[in-house]
Structures are given as C-alpha cells and as structure tokens.
Design an enzyme around this catalytic site. Structure first.
Site, mmCIF file in Angstrom:
data_model
loop_
_atom_site.group_PDB
_atom_site.id
_atom_site.type_symbol
_atom_site.label_atom_id
_atom_site.label_comp_id
_atom_site.label_asym_id
_atom_site.label_seq_id
_atom_site.Cartn_x
_atom_site.Cartn_y
_atom_site.Cartn_z
ATOM 1 N N VAL A 61 0.658 -1.626 0.500
ATOM 2 C CA VAL A 61 0.194 0.031 0.204
ATOM 3 C C VAL A 61 0.779 1.407 0.009
ATOM 4 O O VAL A 61 0.334 2.788 -0.456
ATOM 5 C CB VAL A 61 -0.815 -0.290 1.421
ATOM 6 N N TYR A 62 1.684 1.194 0.019
ATOM 7 C CA TYR A 62 3.117 2.207 0.617
ATOM 8 C C TYR A 62 3.041 3.108 -1.364
ATOM 9 O O TYR A 62 4.053 2.244 -2.078
ATOM 10 C CB TYR A 62 4.365 2.167 0.995
ATOM 11 N N SER A 63 2.079 4.134 -1.233
ATOM 12 C CA SER A 63 2.288 4.729 -2.586
ATOM 13 C C SER A 63 2.504 4.120 -3.689
ATOM 14 O O SER A 63 2.108 4.360 -4.646
ATOM 15 C CB SER A 63 3.847 5.131 -2.967
ATOM 16 N N SER A 64 0.555 2.746 -3.751
ATOM 17 C CA SER A 64 0.459 1.805 -4.484
ATOM 18 C C SER A 64 1.067 1.334 -5.010
ATOM 19 O O SER A 64 1.430 1.344 -6.183
ATOM 20 C CB SER A 64 0.013 2.469 -5.597
#
Length: 359
Positions: A61-64
């Site tokens: 989920v970090y920066s998609s």
C-alpha cells in the site's frame, strides 16, 4: 550493530531496520512522507549496509506499490545481503478482491510483491491489518502453503489487537501451521499503549515487536517546542490526522525530559527517543525512516551507546500513563500483583535477547 532474535524464531534481525515508506512518494499520505527515487534509495541502502542495517521494511500500500518497486531497484545485485519485509492486506483498490487477506488476495499480493521487489522470496511477510471477514484458518493455511512453496520465509502481523493475535496463534498451534513471529506495532515515548496488552502477549508467546513510527509520528524529532507553531516544513501539517493523537501537555512533558537527557549524553532528541525503545522488552527491531542521508545518519546514531538506568527512569516517568482496566489492579494492588507480577518495572537492559550478537 546489535542483532536480535525475532521472537521465538531462528531469524536474527538488526536492532534498527530501515522503513521504505518514503520511497516512491505517491498519494496524499505517502507523498508527504517522502519522494525518494531509485538512485537516492540506493545511496540510503548503501549507508544502511555500511552501518549493519540489513533489514528493509515496506508494504504494497505504500505509494500503491511504488515503494516496493524502488526498494527492489535499490537492492538489485545484492539481494543476498539484505532481509526484505513487506506487508499486505490494506485496500489497494475499490474492488471486492482488492483488500483483505483471503486466499486469493494473499496469493496475488505475494506474487505482486515478489515481482515489484525483483526477488524470488520474502524474508518476513506480514498481514497489515486484521481481516474480520476471512477465517483465521484460511489465512494461516494460505501462508503455510506460501512458506512451503519457498515464497515466504517467516510470517507476522501488524496492528492486531491482542485477542486477534492470540486467536491466530492458537489456531496455528491447533492446525500445525507456522506461528507468527513478529508483530509490527506503533510504540513510542508518546504512544505506550503497546505495553498494556500486546507486550505481555509477545513476551509470553514469543512474538517479537517491529516498531513503526518510533518518533511518535514525527513529534519527537526535536523540532516541536512548547509555545511555538509547527515548523513550516513539518509533514505533520499534512499527516497529523492519519496518526494517533497526542495532547500538547503530554508531548511537551516528554520533550522536556528528552532535552535534559540529550544535553547530558551529547546526543540528539531523536537518538535518545530511539535508544529508549531499544531497551524495552520484546522489541526486536526499531524501524527508522529517512528522507535524506543526514536524517538517516542521525537516526543510526541511536545505537552504540547506552542510557543510564536513572535516565531511563526519568523518561519512563515523563511518558507514563495510568494503567487502564483491567490492568490497573495488577499495577496498584498487592494481591493482584502477587498473582501476576507486572512486566514493569523490569530489569534495565533486558530487552536484548540472550542470542544477540554484535557486528
């Protein structure tokens, strides 16, 4: 760098790990954290490895997914020198299969992470949150198969409540599946809730803590001061609402104590705050982040020295809160304490496991 056993597992991890949440820089939250590209990330990885920091933590989920991609590019050609930790489970889209920890979601998330990281295995794979819609037996069975397939080495969780973690551990024991060895948790001098339920559970069940946001969501950088507005460049202007709240008086009481200890030791406020965490029971590794080389080197300066017992006691007193129910009788009443002695006060310096090594 000191290396510690991760919970009851055979995996040794560095006392400090590097968090790659600043890599990629996409979206309102992670764009505010940092915008480190692959070239900059490679330099930060160089500095980490020189200091003995061999574990790098990220999440889909970090920066998609961009954080995993940048980290993968930064470690290219030296995969055998590092431990990779990532997480999955939080929403990656609006579709019904884009969130959670169902069998199909976990398999797809693992394959996507392997591709983005440019590797054939993940050293520590963690569930980013508890998924109440998926039976724990399904989750554990899927992770067991991924371990058997060689795609995952160790498993863990993040942000679980005590009952959620214990339910999962009991199911793993009952079914013969691998137990979670790590719990990635929020813990800092301005956020000590971890100590009441999750720390005793971790100590009893052999689950090591991987600490995220050890500087209290950026509040313990030394830049926040009583009676002064937030610095113009502080990311708290954009991210404060995402993190746990801290009352001003609680924050500045801790900052005052940190200032005193920093002056006595010749260290910075963040270094003292990190050093305090490294002494706590069950803490296997504290995850530090950095947007540039100077910030990273400052954080690395938290190791290689020790706080005195008296300094730890002062920081404890400044940051302590009354125990919530059902914990307060065990802390304040002799009869309860005789039945179940509290974890605190504990022997200073006992956080490092007997299997620790120096490098």
């Amino acid at each position: 760098m000191e290396y510690r056993q991760l919970g009851a597992s055979g995996l040794k991890v560095p006392a400090l790990s590097f968090g790659a949440g600043t890599f990629g820089g996409q979206g309102p939250l992670f764009g505010a954290w940092g915008t480190t590209d692959a070239r900059q990330a490679r330099r930060l990885v160089d500095i980490c490895l020189e200091a003995g920091i061999t574990m790098f933590d990220t999440a889909d989920v970090y920066s998609s997914g961009a954080s995993e991609e940048v980290l993968g590019a930064a470690i290219k050609g030296r995969r055998d020198q590092v431990l990779l930790s990532t997480k999955a489970g939080l929403p990656m889209g609006d579709g019904p299969g884009d969130a959670g920890t169902s069998r199909s979601r976990l398999i797809r998330a693992t394959e996507d992470a392997l591709r983005r990281l440019g590797t054939d295995h993940i050293d520590l794979f963690q569930l980013h949150a508890y998924d109440a819609s998926t039976p724990v037996e399904e989750v554990l069975g899927t992770l067991d198969q991924l371990v058997r397939d060689g795609k995952i080495r160790y498993t863990g969780v993040s942000n679980f409540a005590g009952w959620q973690l214990m339910k999962s551990l009991a199911a793993a024991d009952r079914l013969g599946y691998p137990r979670y060895t790590a719990h990635q948790v929020y813990y800092s001098l301005v956020g000590r809730d971890y100590e009441w339920e999750l720390m005793p559970l971790g100590q009893d069940q052999g689950v090591g803590a991987m600490v995220w946001s050890p500087l209290g969501w950026g509040r313990l950088t030394g830049k926040l001061r009583r009676g002064r507005p937030l610095p113009a460049g502080s990311r708290l202007h954009r991210t404060a609402d995402y993190g746990p709240p801290v009352a001003d008086e609680d924050l500045f009481r801790v900052v005052d104590a940190l200032d005193e200890v920093a002056a006595e030791t010749g260290r910075t406020v963040p270094q003292v705050a990190l050093a305090w965490l490294l002494r706590r029971p069950t803490v296997a590794s504290v995850i530090i982040g950095a947007r540039d080389e100077e910030q990273l080197r400052q954080n690395i300066g938290a190791v290689g020295w020790e706080l005195t017992d008296e300094q730890v006691a002062r920081l404890d007193a400044a940051s302590g809160k009354p125990a919530p129910y059902p914990h307060f009788p065990y802390e304040r009443q002799e009869g309860f304490a005789r039945l179940s002695p509290p974890l605190f006060p504990y022997r200073p310096g006992a956080a490092a496991d007997a299997g620790s090594a120096e490098a």
